[in-house]
Design an enzyme around this catalytic site. Structure first.
Site, mmCIF file in Angstrom:
data_model
loop_
_atom_site.group_PDB
_atom_site.id
_atom_site.type_symbol
_atom_site.label_atom_id
_atom_site.label_comp_id
_atom_site.label_asym_id
_atom_site.label_seq_id
_atom_site.Cartn_x
_atom_site.Cartn_y
_atom_site.Cartn_z
ATOM 1 N N CYS A 1 -3.760 1.673 -83.485
ATOM 2 C CA CYS A 1 -3.475 1.629 -84.918
ATOM 3 C C CYS A 1 -4.625 1.023 -85.703
ATOM 4 C CB CYS A 1 -2.190 0.853 -85.178
ATOM 5 S SG CYS A 1 -2.118 -0.681 -84.300
ATOM 6 N N ASN B 1 -3.249 -4.575 -73.689
ATOM 7 C CA ASN B 1 -3.685 -3.212 -73.987
ATOM 8 C C ASN B 1 -5.181 -3.117 -74.240
ATOM 9 O OD1 ASN B 1 -2.375 -4.760 -76.181
ATOM 10 N ND2 ASN B 1 -3.345 -3.240 -77.489
ATOM 11 N N ALA C 1 7.605 5.422 -73.270
ATOM 12 C CA ALA C 1 7.358 6.553 -72.373
ATOM 13 C C ALA C 1 5.981 7.188 -72.505
ATOM 14 C CB ALA C 1 8.421 7.625 -72.633
ATOM 15 N N HIS C 2 5.423 7.173 -73.734
ATOM 16 C CA HIS C 2 4.200 7.990 -73.899
ATOM 17 C C HIS C 2 2.978 7.361 -73.241
ATOM 18 C CE1 HIS C 2 2.023 5.832 -77.215
ATOM 19 N NE2 HIS C 2 3.216 5.388 -77.511
HETATM 20 C C1 LIG Z 1 1.084 -3.603 -75.268
HETATM 21 C C2 LIG Z 1 1.678 -2.704 -76.307
HETATM 22 N N1 LIG Z 1 2.786 -3.094 -76.962
HETATM 23 C C3 LIG Z 1 3.355 -2.320 -77.893
HETATM 24 C C4 LIG Z 1 2.837 -1.094 -78.233
HETATM 25 C C5 LIG Z 1 3.518 -0.262 -79.286
HETATM 26 O O1 LIG Z 1 3.997 0.934 -78.781
HETATM 27 P P1 LIG Z 1 4.320 2.172 -79.758
HETATM 28 O O2 LIG Z 1 3.113 2.350 -80.621
HETATM 29 O O3 LIG Z 1 4.550 3.303 -78.859
HETATM 30 O O4 LIG Z 1 5.490 1.804 -80.567
HETATM 31 C C6 LIG Z 1 1.673 -0.651 -77.597
HETATM 32 C C7 LIG Z 1 1.038 0.642 -77.953
HETATM 33 O O5 LIG Z 1 -0.180 0.742 -78.018
HETATM 34 C C8 LIG Z 1 1.073 -1.478 -76.601
HETATM 35 O O6 LIG Z 1 -0.037 -1.118 -75.963
#
Ligand SMILES: Cc1ncc(COP(=O)(O)O)c(C=O)c1O
Length: 385
Positions: free
Chosen positions: A328, A152, A202-203
Site C-alpha cells: 500500500c 512482510n 488467502a491471497h
Molecule cells: C503482515 C501483513 N499483515 C496484514 C496485511 C494486510 O492484508 P490485506 O491487504 O490482504 O488485507 C498484509 C498484506 O500485505 C501483511 O503482509
C-alpha cells in the site's frame, strides 16, 4: 518485455486447483447460505464443509473460525473486537513497532478514540522483538498483545510461541498476524503459535483476494466490527463471499501443512540476490542473514543517496516487479516504519527495496535480476558512467 515478478509477499497468482474449487459457488451453488430454501441450503452445505475442512487442517474447532474479507479485516476484528469487549478490564495494549499498518492503525485508532494506551516495542537490528521486552511491558491493565509471526518487509520471524506462552502466564490475550507465515512455512496446528487469535489471508498463498479468517480460540468471541445480520455466529455481518471462502479453504488444505513456497530452494536463490546487493557500493542488505531467522524468500535492502521510487521504477523499466515494503505504500514515498524501527534515518527508510520470491520464480530469473541490479542501482543513484 519479459516480466520477472519478485513481489510474492504482496500477492500471489491464483492456483489453478483453487480456482476450480471456487467454481461451484459461481455455478450451481450460487444461493444465499442464509436462505431457508434448497438453493440457499446447497450454498450453506458448501460453506459448512469449507469451515470444517479449514478447522481440520488448522486442528481447531469449526466454531473457532471467523471468515472475513481478508487480512486487514481479520487484524481489525481481533484488535478492535477484543479491545472494545475488554475495555472495562484494562486499556493497555502491547504491539511491536514493526507490525503491518493493518495492526498499527487499529491500535492508533483505539488510542485516539477509545482511551487505550499502546506500548510499541522496539526491535533489534534485524527487526526482532525480544520476549523479555514483552514481559517488561506488561501492566496490570494490559489486555492484549499483538506480535506478527513474520514481517512482510524483512521476512524476520518473531518468537511468537515464546511470547504467546508469556502472555498466557500473565493472563493476557495474544494475537498474531500470521499473514506472511501461512503457505511459506509449514504449520501442523494453529495451536503452535500459542496464540488466542490468529489472522490469515488467502491471497498471500495462491488463494483469492478478498478472503481471510480470524481464528479465535474458544470461548473467545470478539465483538463484531461489521453490524447487521447474524452471520459467522453473530461475529461478522454480511452475506458470505462463498466463492472466495471455497478458494480460501482449498488454499489452506493444499498449502498450509505443505507450503506452496519451495523455501529451501528459494533460500539458495535469495543468496544470489544478497551477494549481488553486497557487491554494490552504497547498498546494504537489511534483515536476518540467518536463513532460519527469516522468511528466506525475502531479500530487502536500502540504497544510500537514492529512493525507493527511483529504484522500483528503474527495475520496472526492465520488467522486474519489486516493492518498497508494504504494497500500500509503494507508489508513494512514505518512509518504511520498519526500516525506521531498526534505527535507520529517514533517508534510508525512503530507499528500501524488497524482492520476494515465490513458487513460479526460476533460477534463470533470479540470475538475471542479480546481474541487472548493480546497473539499476547505479542509474537510480545517478552514478552510472
Ligand atoms: C503482515 C501483513 N499483515 C496484514 C496485511 C494486510 O492484508 P490485506 O491487504 O490482504 O488485507 C498484509 C498484506 O500485505 C501483511 O503482509
Amino acid at each position: 518485455m519479459r516480466t520477472i515478478y519478485l513481489d510474492y509477499n504482496a500477492t500471489t497468482p491464483l492456483d489453478a486447483r483453487v480456482r476450480e474449487a471456487m467454481q461451484p459457488a459461481f455455478d450451481e451453488a450460487w444461493g444465499n447460505p442464509s436462505s431457508v430454501h434448497h438453493v440457499g441450503q446447497s450454498a450453506r452445505a458448501l460453506l459448512d464443509d469449507a469451515r470444517e475442512r479449514v478447522a481440520a487442517t488448522l486442528k481447531c474447532k469449526p466454531s473457532e473460525i471467523i471468515f472475513t474479507s481478508g487480512g486487514s479485516e481479520s487484524t481489525n476484528l481481533a484488535l478492535l473486537g477484543m479491545a472494545r469487549q475488554l475495555r472495562s478490564h484494562g486499556r493497555h495494549i502491547i504491539a511491536s513497532a514493526v507490525e503491518h499498518d493493518a495492526v498499527l492503525h487499529p491500535c492508533e485508532y483505539l488510542a485516539n478514540n477509545d482511551g487505550f494506551e499502546i506500548t510499541f516495542l522496539p526491535v533489534d537490528s534485524v527487526g526482532r522483538v525480544s520476549p523479555n521486552d514483552v514481559r517488561e511491558a506488561f501492566r496490570k491493565d494490559t489486555i492484549l498483545v499483538s506480535i506478527m509471526a513474520a514481517n512482510n518487509e524483512l521476512g524476520t520471524i518473531q518468537p511468537v510461541a515464546e511470547i504467546g506462552a508469556l502472555c498466557a502466564e500473565n493472563g493476557v490475550l495474544f494475537h498474531t498476524d500470521a499473514i506472511q507465515w501461512f503457505g511459506k512455512l509449514p504449520l501442523v496446528s494453529v495451536a503452535d503459535f500459542q496464540a488466542d487469535l490468529v489472522s490469515l489471508c488467502a491471497h498471500k498463498f495462491h488463494g483469492p483476494k478478498g478472503a481471510g479468517l480470524l481464528y479465535a480460540k474458544s470461548p473467545l468471541n470478539p465483538d463484531p466490527i461489521l453490524h447487521g445480520g447474524a452471520h459467522e455466529n453473530e461475529r461478522r455481518a454480511g452475506t458470505e463471499n462463498l466463492p472466495a471462502i471455497l478458494g480460501l479453504a482449498d488454499a489452506i488444505v493444499q498449502f498450509v501443512p505443505s507450503p506452496a513456497f519451495p523455501m529451501a530452494q528459494l533460500g539458495e536463490w535469495s543468496n544470489l540476490l544478497i551477494d549481488s546487493v553486497d557487491s554494490i557500493e552504497g547498498a546494504s542488505f537489511i534483515g536476518d542473514r540467518d536463513p532460519n531467522g527469516r522468511l528466506n524468500n525475502t531479500v530487502s535492502f536500502i540504497v544510500e543517496d537514492s529512493d525507493s521510487i527511483a529504484l522500483l521504477s528503474g527495475l520496472d523499466l526492465v520488467g522486474i516487479c519489486a516493492s518498497s515494503g508494504s504494497a500500500c505504500s509503494s507508489g508513494s514515498v512514505t518512509p518504511s516504519h520498519v526500516v525506521k524501527a531498526l534505527g535507520a534515518p529517514d533517508s534510508s527508510a525512503n530507499a528500501l527495496v524488497r524482492f520476494s520470491l515465490g513458487r513460479e520464480t526460476s533460477l534463470e530469473e533470479v540470475k538475471l535480476v542479480a546481474d541487472f541490479l548493480p546497473r539499476v542501482v547505479a542509474q537510480a543513484r545517478g552514478t552510472n558512467k
